[in-house]
Design a protein around this motif. Structure first.
Motif, short mmCIF file in Angstrom:
data_model
loop_
_atom_site.label_atom_id
_atom_site.label_comp_id
_atom_site.label_asym_id
_atom_site.label_seq_id
_atom_site.Cartn_x
_atom_site.Cartn_y
_atom_site.Cartn_z
N ALA A 212 0.83 -1.21 0.00
CA ALA A 212 0.00 0.00 0.00
C ALA A 212 0.86 1.25 0.00
O ALA A 212 0.53 2.26 -0.63
CB ALA A 212 -0.93 -0.01 1.22
N ALA A 213 1.98 1.21 0.70
CA ALA A 213 2.84 2.38 0.80
C ALA A 213 3.42 2.78 -0.54
O ALA A 213 3.70 3.96 -0.78
CB ALA A 213 3.97 2.11 1.79
N GLY A 214 3.60 1.81 -1.42
CA GLY A 214 4.16 2.12 -2.72
C GLY A 214 3.31 3.09 -3.52
O GLY A 214 3.81 3.75 -4.43
N ALA A 215 2.01 3.18 -3.17
CA ALA A 215 1.11 4.08 -3.89
C ALA A 215 1.03 5.46 -3.25
O ALA A 215 0.40 6.36 -3.82
CB ALA A 215 -0.29 3.46 -3.94
N CYS A 216 1.65 5.65 -2.10
CA CYS A 216 1.59 6.94 -1.40
C CYS A 216 2.50 7.94 -2.11
O CYS A 216 3.67 7.67 -2.37
CB CYS A 216 2.00 6.79 0.05
SG CYS A 216 1.90 8.35 0.97
N ARG A 217 1.97 9.12 -2.40
CA ARG A 217 2.71 10.12 -3.18
C ARG A 217 3.62 11.00 -2.35
O ARG A 217 4.43 11.75 -2.90
CB ARG A 217 1.73 11.01 -3.94
CG ARG A 217 0.88 10.28 -4.96
CD ARG A 217 -0.09 11.24 -5.63
NE ARG A 217 -1.10 11.72 -4.69
CZ ARG A 217 -1.73 12.89 -4.79
NH1 ARG A 217 -1.42 13.72 -5.77
NH2 ARG A 217 -2.66 13.23 -3.93
N PHE A 218 3.49 10.95 -1.02
CA PHE A 218 4.15 11.96 -0.20
C PHE A 218 5.11 11.37 0.83
O PHE A 218 5.52 12.05 1.75
CB PHE A 218 3.10 12.82 0.50
CG PHE A 218 2.14 13.46 -0.47
CD1 PHE A 218 2.52 14.55 -1.22
CD2 PHE A 218 0.88 12.91 -0.67
CE1 PHE A 218 1.65 15.13 -2.13
CE2 PHE A 218 0.00 13.48 -1.57
CZ PHE A 218 0.38 14.59 -2.31
N GLY A 219 5.49 10.13 0.68
CA GLY A 219 6.49 9.54 1.56
C GLY A 219 5.90 8.75 2.69
O GLY A 219 4.88 9.13 3.28
N VAL A 220 6.53 7.61 3.00
CA VAL A 220 6.07 6.73 4.08
C VAL A 220 7.25 6.37 4.96
O VAL A 220 8.30 5.93 4.48
CB VAL A 220 5.43 5.44 3.52
CG1 VAL A 220 5.00 4.53 4.67
CG2 VAL A 220 4.24 5.77 2.63
N ALA A 221 7.06 6.56 6.26
CA ALA A 221 8.02 6.12 7.26
C ALA A 221 7.30 5.22 8.24
O ALA A 221 6.14 5.47 8.59
CB ALA A 221 8.66 7.30 7.99
N ILE A 222 7.97 4.18 8.67
CA ILE A 222 7.42 3.30 9.70
C ILE A 222 8.52 3.01 10.71
O ILE A 222 9.71 3.14 10.41
CB ILE A 222 6.86 1.98 9.13
CG1 ILE A 222 7.97 1.15 8.49
CG2 ILE A 222 5.75 2.25 8.13
CD1 ILE A 222 7.50 -0.23 8.06
N GLY A 223 8.13 2.65 11.91
CA GLY A 223 9.12 2.30 12.91
C GLY A 223 8.45 1.90 14.21
O GLY A 223 7.25 2.10 14.38
N PRO A 224 9.17 1.33 15.15
CA PRO A 224 10.59 0.99 15.02
C PRO A 224 10.87 -0.36 14.36
O PRO A 224 12.02 -0.71 14.15
CB PRO A 224 11.05 0.96 16.48
CG PRO A 224 9.84 0.53 17.24
CD PRO A 224 8.67 1.13 16.52
N CYS A 225 9.82 -1.11 14.05
CA CYS A 225 9.99 -2.41 13.37
C CYS A 225 10.89 -3.36 14.14
O CYS A 225 11.58 -4.21 13.56
CB CYS A 225 10.53 -2.23 11.96
SG CYS A 225 9.39 -1.40 10.84
N ALA A 226 10.90 -3.23 15.47
CA ALA A 226 11.76 -4.09 16.27
C ALA A 226 11.34 -5.55 16.21
O ALA A 226 12.17 -6.45 16.41
CB ALA A 226 11.75 -3.61 17.73
N GLY A 227 10.07 -5.80 15.91
CA GLY A 227 9.61 -7.17 15.83
C GLY A 227 10.26 -7.98 14.73
O GLY A 227 10.25 -9.21 14.77
N LEU A 228 10.85 -7.30 13.75
CA LEU A 228 11.56 -8.02 12.70
C LEU A 228 12.69 -8.88 13.25
O LEU A 228 13.04 -9.91 12.69
CB LEU A 228 12.13 -7.04 11.67
CG LEU A 228 11.16 -6.44 10.64
CD1 LEU A 228 11.88 -5.40 9.80
CD2 LEU A 228 10.56 -7.53 9.76
N SER A 229 13.26 -8.43 14.36
CA SER A 229 14.38 -9.18 14.93
C SER A 229 13.95 -10.49 15.56
O SER A 229 14.79 -11.33 15.89
CB SER A 229 15.12 -8.33 15.96
OG SER A 229 14.27 -8.02 17.05
N LEU A 230 12.66 -10.68 15.74
CA LEU A 230 12.14 -11.93 16.30
C LEU A 230 11.83 -12.97 15.23
O LEU A 230 11.59 -14.13 15.54
CB LEU A 230 10.86 -11.65 17.10
CG LEU A 230 10.99 -10.74 18.33
CD1 LEU A 230 9.63 -10.53 18.96
CD2 LEU A 230 11.96 -11.34 19.34
N LEU A 231 11.84 -12.54 13.97
CA LEU A 231 11.48 -13.45 12.88
C LEU A 231 12.70 -14.23 12.40
O LEU A 231 13.83 -13.79 12.56
CB LEU A 231 10.90 -12.64 11.71
CG LEU A 231 9.65 -11.81 12.01
CD1 LEU A 231 9.27 -10.99 10.78
CD2 LEU A 231 8.49 -12.70 12.43
#
Length: 402
Positions: A212-231
């Motif tokens: 979905a973010a790929g369609a946003c025209r004005f920039g997308v930031a997400i964080g902290p995404c710390a859960g990625l370290s559990l995968l």
């Protein structure tokens, strides 16, 4: 020469060169060898002697919580407009003193607080013009279903009022996908960026967000995404590839838990910055909570965020500093800063010779916003007596502590 011209004499750059830097009209006018830009005969030119200092692009703060800052001690904080303006101002000035000439603060909207905190932030933004750039992310809790109807209206009003970005924590809504759809729709309608809080421990949900973010025209930031370290590593790597392809910036918060984590701080090992950077994801870093209930000891210092990334081996010192400077500015939609003619004069001078040294010990700072010195911090340590000499001796000299 213009009256607003300022020459910084003798700083060292990160590449080891010693230079003079001329600033004019809020931009870098020229970079030359020492003594080449404004000799003693030049009139109407202010100078700042930065011999012994390292000159860097100024850092930015991409993920603050100024409306709740400085409330860790004492009774529950006041939520009056006056109290909110005072906290936001004090937090913003603390960040500025550390070097953050641009700041984005996440601001709670809806529910009991309505738009009061956002109104306070926007007032402080106006009062700080000329000192720092302050932007706001409107952050509602629940957005979907009947329970979120009022918050949807408030979020729309926030966008109209001047919130530069829309955000929140989709993972805390009963319908995370629906929450994301609402935020994306309003951001597109009002020309706002998106800045979302997620622990990113659900690969399928993160993949949908990236798509979905790929369609946003004005920039997308997400964080902290710390859960990625559990995968598992391969699953996390696939998620990182999707984020990179979508152009999403990940903002990590190495200094501590964030007030949007839903309690508990995520229970993970932190944002896997190295994995994300290797996949091509722009990794920025912010301070998050500043001495509030989520983090009672936050400093609001971008250089400490960079120090923690470097000291934990997540990024090399230069990359860690870029996370709080160039990539943090990009996350805020701001132009790049290089110490070259034509670039914005958003600069930070610190005592030292190298970026690694600055991250280790950089208390003394000169902060420049729009070509003007807006803050100075000086730190000196004095030793009493002579080590090993109980009789006192001659004493030791004063010493700059960075």
């Amino acid at each position: 020469m213009p009256d607003d011209r300022l020459v910084l004499t003798g700083p060292r750059l990160a590449d080891g060169r010693t230079v003079d830097v001329a600033l004019s009209a809020g931009r870098i006018a020229a970079v030359g060898t020492p003594g080449s830009l404004a000799g003693p005969a030049a009139e109407g030119v202010d100078r700042v002697d930065l011999t012994g200092w390292l000159l860097l692009p100024a850092p930015a703060e991409p993920h603050a919580h100024h409306d709740t800052a400085l409330t860790a001690a004492g009774p529950p904080p006041e939520q009056t407009p006056t109290a909110l303006r005072r906290r936001v101002t004090e937090a913003a000035l603390a960040q500025l003193g550390h070097g953050a000439t641009a700041q984005r603060t996440h601001v709670r909207v809806g529910d009991a607080v309505g738009l009061t905190a956002l109104e306070a932030v926007l007032e402080v933004r106006r009062s700080l013009q000329g000192y720092a750039e302050l932007a706001a992310v409107a952050v509602p809790r629940v957005l979907t279903g009947l329970a979120g109807a009022e918050n949807r209206a408030v979020l729309r009003d926030a966008a109209k009022m001047g919130a530069g970005a829309l955000g929140g924590a989709p993972d805390l809504d009963p319908d995370p996908a629906g929450y994301l759809d609402i935020v994306l729709g309003l951001a597109d309608e009002h020309g706002c960026a998106i800045d979302l809080h997620t622990e990113a421990d659900d690969p399928a949900r993160l993949a949908r967000l990236a798509s979905a973010a790929g369609a946003c025209r004005f920039g997308v930031a997400i964080g902290p995404c710390a859960g990625l370290s559990l995968l598992p590593h391969d699953v996390a790597a696939q998620a990182a590839d999707r984020l990179a392809a979508a152009g999403v910036t990940v903002v990590c918060l190495p200094q501590g838990p964030c007030g949007l984590s839903g309690g508990g701080g995520g229970g993970s090992g932190g944002t896997p910055a190295r994995l994300l950077a290797a996949a091509g994801v722009p990794v920025a870093a912010g301070g998050g909570a500043l001495r509030d209930v989520a983090n009672p000891v936050g400093r609001g210092d971008p250089l400490e965020a960079a120090y923690q990334l470097a000291s934990h081996g997540a990024l090399r010192p230069a990359g860690a500093y870029a996370a709080v400077s160039g990539r943090a500015r990009a996350a805020l939609g701001l132009p790049d800063v290089r110490i070259e003619a034509g670039f914005p004069a958003e600069l930070l001078a610190v005592r030292g010779e190298t970026v690694a040294g600055a991250l280790s010990l950089a208390y003394s700072r000169v902060v420049i916003h729009r070509g003007r010195v807006v803050s100075r911090t000086s730190a000196v340590r004095e030793y009493s007596g002579t080590p090993g000499d109980a009789g006192g001796g001659h004493g030791l000299p004063r010493q700059s502590t960075g």
